[in-house]
Design a protein around this motif. Structure first.
Motif, PDB file in Angstrom:
ATOM      1  N   LEU A  20       0.808  -1.217   0.000  1.00  8.42           N
ATOM      2  CA  LEU A  20       0.000   0.000   0.000  1.00  8.42           C
ATOM      3  C   LEU A  20       0.844   1.270   0.000  1.00  8.42           C
ATOM      4  O   LEU A  20       0.407   2.311  -0.500  1.00  8.42           O
ATOM      5  N   SER A  21       2.059   1.190   0.512  1.00  9.71           N
ATOM      6  CA  SER A  21       2.925   2.373   0.527  1.00  9.71           C
ATOM      7  C   SER A  21       3.413   2.752  -0.879  1.00  9.71           C
ATOM      8  O   SER A  21       3.899   3.859  -1.081  1.00  9.71           O
ATOM      9  N   LYS A  22       3.246   1.875  -1.847  1.00 10.08           N
ATOM     10  CA  LYS A  22       3.707   2.126  -3.226  1.00 10.08           C
ATOM     11  C   LYS A  22       2.655   2.815  -4.090  1.00 10.08           C
ATOM     12  O   LYS A  22       2.947   3.261  -5.185  1.00 10.08           O
ATOM     13  N   ILE A  23       1.416   2.867  -3.614  1.00  5.91           N
ATOM     14  CA  ILE A  23       0.339   3.425  -4.430  1.00  5.91           C
ATOM     15  C   ILE A  23      -0.282   4.641  -3.742  1.00  5.91           C
ATOM     16  O   ILE A  23      -0.088   4.856  -2.547  1.00  5.91           O
ATOM     17  N   SER A  24      -1.015   5.417  -4.525  1.00 10.07           N
ATOM     18  CA  SER A  24      -1.798   6.499  -3.916  1.00 10.07           C
ATOM     19  C   SER A  24      -3.268   6.093  -3.988  1.00 10.07           C
ATOM     20  O   SER A  24      -3.708   5.440  -4.939  1.00 10.07           O
ATOM     21  N   ILE A  25      -3.995   6.477  -2.979  1.00 13.31           N
ATOM     22  CA  ILE A  25      -5.406   6.110  -2.870  1.00 13.31           C
ATOM     23  C   ILE A  25      -6.227   7.397  -2.886  1.00 13.31           C
ATOM     24  O   ILE A  25      -5.952   8.330  -2.124  1.00 13.31           O
ATOM     25  N   LYS A  26      -7.213   7.424  -3.787  1.00 13.82           N
ATOM     26  CA  LYS A  26      -8.017   8.637  -3.975  1.00 13.82           C
ATOM     27  C   LYS A  26      -9.501   8.289  -4.004  1.00 13.82           C
ATOM     28  O   LYS A  26      -9.881   7.170  -4.325  1.00 13.82           O
ATOM     29  N   HIS A  27     -10.301   9.288  -3.708  1.00 11.30           N
ATOM     30  CA  HIS A  27     -11.755   9.202  -3.826  1.00 11.30           C
ATOM     31  C   HIS A  27     -12.174  10.061  -5.020  1.00 11.30           C
ATOM     32  O   HIS A  27     -11.530  11.053  -5.328  1.00 11.30           O
ATOM     33  N   TYR A  41      -3.929   4.245  -7.475  1.00 11.77           N
ATOM     34  CA  TYR A  41      -3.177   4.778  -8.606  1.00 11.77           C
ATOM     35  C   TYR A  41      -1.686   4.510  -8.414  1.00 11.77           C
ATOM     36  O   TYR A  41      -1.183   4.532  -7.287  1.00 11.77           O
ATOM     37  N   PHE A  42      -1.017   4.298  -9.527  1.00 12.45           N
ATOM     38  CA  PHE A  42       0.442   4.206  -9.536  1.00 12.45           C
ATOM     39  C   PHE A  42       0.914   5.054 -10.708  1.00 12.45           C
ATOM     40  O   PHE A  42       0.456   4.861 -11.834  1.00 12.45           O
ATOM     41  N   ASN A  43       1.786   6.012 -10.419  1.00 13.58           N
ATOM     42  CA  ASN A  43       2.251   6.971 -11.435  1.00 13.58           C
ATOM     43  C   ASN A  43       1.068   7.638 -12.141  1.00 13.58           C
ATOM     44  O   ASN A  43       1.053   7.797 -13.356  1.00 13.58           O
ATOM     45  N   ASP A  44       0.052   7.994 -11.367  1.00  9.49           N
ATOM     46  CA  ASP A  44      -1.154   8.679 -11.841  1.00  9.49           C
ATOM     47  C   ASP A  44      -1.990   7.859 -12.819  1.00  9.49           C
ATOM     48  O   ASP A  44      -2.811   8.405 -13.561  1.00  9.49           O
ATOM     49  N   VAL A  45      -1.810   6.548 -12.849  1.00 11.03           N
ATOM     50  CA  VAL A  45      -2.612   5.666 -13.689  1.00 11.03           C
ATOM     51  C   VAL A  45      -3.470   4.809 -12.770  1.00 11.03           C
ATOM     52  O   VAL A  45      -2.978   4.223 -11.799  1.00 11.03           O
ATOM     53  N   LEU A  46      -4.762   4.726 -13.076  1.00 10.93           N
ATOM     54  CA  LEU A  46      -5.691   3.931 -12.276  1.00 10.93           C
ATOM     55  C   LEU A  46      -5.322   2.454 -12.349  1.00 10.93           C
ATOM     56  O   LEU A  46      -5.275   1.871 -13.421  1.00 10.93           O
ATOM     57  N   ILE A  47      -5.044   1.876 -11.193  1.00  9.75           N
ATOM     58  CA  ILE A  47      -4.679   0.459 -11.085  1.00  9.75           C
ATOM     59  C   ILE A  47      -5.891  -0.380 -10.685  1.00  9.75           C
ATOM     60  O   ILE A  47      -6.062  -1.493 -11.129  1.00  9.75           O
ATOM     61  N   GLY A  48      -6.727   0.173  -9.809  1.00  9.70           N
ATOM     62  CA  GLY A  48      -7.873  -0.603  -9.360  1.00  9.70           C
ATOM     63  C   GLY A  48      -8.657   0.078  -8.265  1.00  9.70           C
ATOM     64  O   GLY A  48      -8.437   1.245  -7.953  1.00  9.70           O
ATOM     65  N   GLU A  49      -9.557  -0.691  -7.684  1.00 12.46           N
ATOM     66  CA  GLU A  49     -10.416  -0.206  -6.608  1.00 12.46           C
ATOM     67  C   GLU A  49     -10.249  -1.083  -5.379  1.00 12.46           C
ATOM     68  O   GLU A  49     -10.259  -2.305  -5.480  1.00 12.46           O
ATOM     69  N   MET A  50     -10.109  -0.454  -4.225  1.00 15.46           N
ATOM     70  CA  MET A  50     -10.007  -1.194  -2.966  1.00 15.46           C
ATOM     71  C   MET A  50     -11.355  -1.844  -2.666  1.00 15.46           C
ATOM     72  O   MET A  50     -12.378  -1.175  -2.658  1.00 15.46           O
ATOM     73  N   LEU A  51     -11.318  -3.166  -2.436  1.00 12.58           N
ATOM     74  CA  LEU A  51     -12.555  -3.869  -2.100  1.00 12.58           C
ATOM     75  C   LEU A  51     -12.710  -4.094  -0.608  1.00 12.58           C
ATOM     76  O   LEU A  51     -13.808  -4.332  -0.134  1.00 12.58           O
ATOM     77  N   GLY A  52     -11.602  -4.070   0.115  1.00 17.26           N
ATOM     78  CA  GLY A  52     -11.686  -4.276   1.554  1.00 17.26           C
ATOM     79  C   GLY A  52     -10.861  -5.461   2.004  1.00 17.26           C
ATOM     80  O   GLY A  52      -9.967  -5.929   1.303  1.00 17.26           O
ATOM     81  N   LYS A  53     -11.184  -5.937   3.180  1.00 16.84           N
ATOM     82  CA  LYS A  53     -10.407  -7.006   3.810  1.00 16.84           C
ATOM     83  C   LYS A  53     -10.603  -8.343   3.102  1.00 16.84           C
ATOM     84  O   LYS A  53     -11.720  -8.722   2.758  1.00 16.84           O
ATOM     85  N   ALA A  54      -9.497  -9.050   2.934  1.00 12.03           N
ATOM     86  CA  ALA A  54      -9.528 -10.350   2.262  1.00 12.03           C
ATOM     87  C   ALA A  54     -10.238 -11.408   3.105  1.00 12.03           C
ATOM     88  O   ALA A  54     -10.719 -12.402   2.551  1.00 12.03           O
TER      89      ALA A  54
END
Length: 154
Positions: A20-27, A41-54
C-alpha cells in the motif's frame, strides 16, 4: 467508449501493508459529494479499486493457499464498474503501470481466473507472458483468458 471488451471472473491483487505504501489512494469527487469508493493509482494511472479485507472471502483464498489475514483486496482496473466520473486508462497504459508497480513492490498475490474455480490455476508463470495474453483477452482480440496466480509474498 468501452475500454475493455472482456474481463475475467477474478482479476485482483491481495496485498499487505508494504504494498500500500507504493500506491496512492483517492476518492472521486462528484458534483454533489466525495465517493466512498477508494481508487488506487500508480504513477497517476488507475490500477484498481479497494474492495476491503480479504478475510471476507477467506474460503476462496484458502482454496488458492493464499494468505488473507490482515490483507486487502484490490480489484484491478478492467474489473471496475463503468462510471462516467472515473477515467479508466487504455489497457496498454494500465498494463505498463501495473507491470512497473509489480517490479518495485512486494507483499502481494496477483490472481486472474477466467472462470472462478473451474480451471487449473497456473502457479507463478511467466508474468510478462500472462499479462500479454490477458491484454489480448481484455481488448477483445481473442477469448482465451489465462488463469494464474503470481505470488510475491514476504
Amino acid at each position: 467508449m468501452q475500454t475493455y471488451r472482456n474481463r475475467p471472473d477474478v482479476f485482483e491483487l491481495v496485498v499487505g501493508e508494504r504494498f500500500l505504501s507504493k500506491i496512492s489512494i483517492k476518492h472521486l469527487e462528484y458534483p454533489f459529494a466525495i465517493s466512498e469508493e477508494e481508487y488506487c493509482y500508480f504513477n497517476d494511472v488507475l490500477i484498481g479499486e479497494m474492495l476491503g479485507k480479504a478475510e471476507i472471502s477467506k474460503y476462496y483464498y484458502e482454496g488458492l493457499q493464499t494468505s488473507y489475514k490482515g490483507r486487502i483486496v484490490i480489484s484491478l482496473t478492467p474489473m471496475i464498474t463503468k462510471n462516467e466520473y472515473l477515467v479508466c486508462p487504455e489497457y496498454e497504459d494500465f498494463n505498463q503501470a501495473l507491470s512497473s508497480l509489480l517490479k518495485v513492490a512486494s507483499d502481494y498475490v496477483l490472481i486472474c481466473e477466467a472462470d472462478c474455480e473451474q480451471y487449473e490455476v497456473k502457479e507463478n508463470p511467466d508474468l510478462v507472458k500472462m499479462l500479454g495474453k490477458l491484454e489480448g483477452f481484455c481488448k477483445g482480440e481473442y477469448y482465451d483468458c489465462p488463469t494464474f496466480i503470481y505470488r510475491a509474498e514476504m
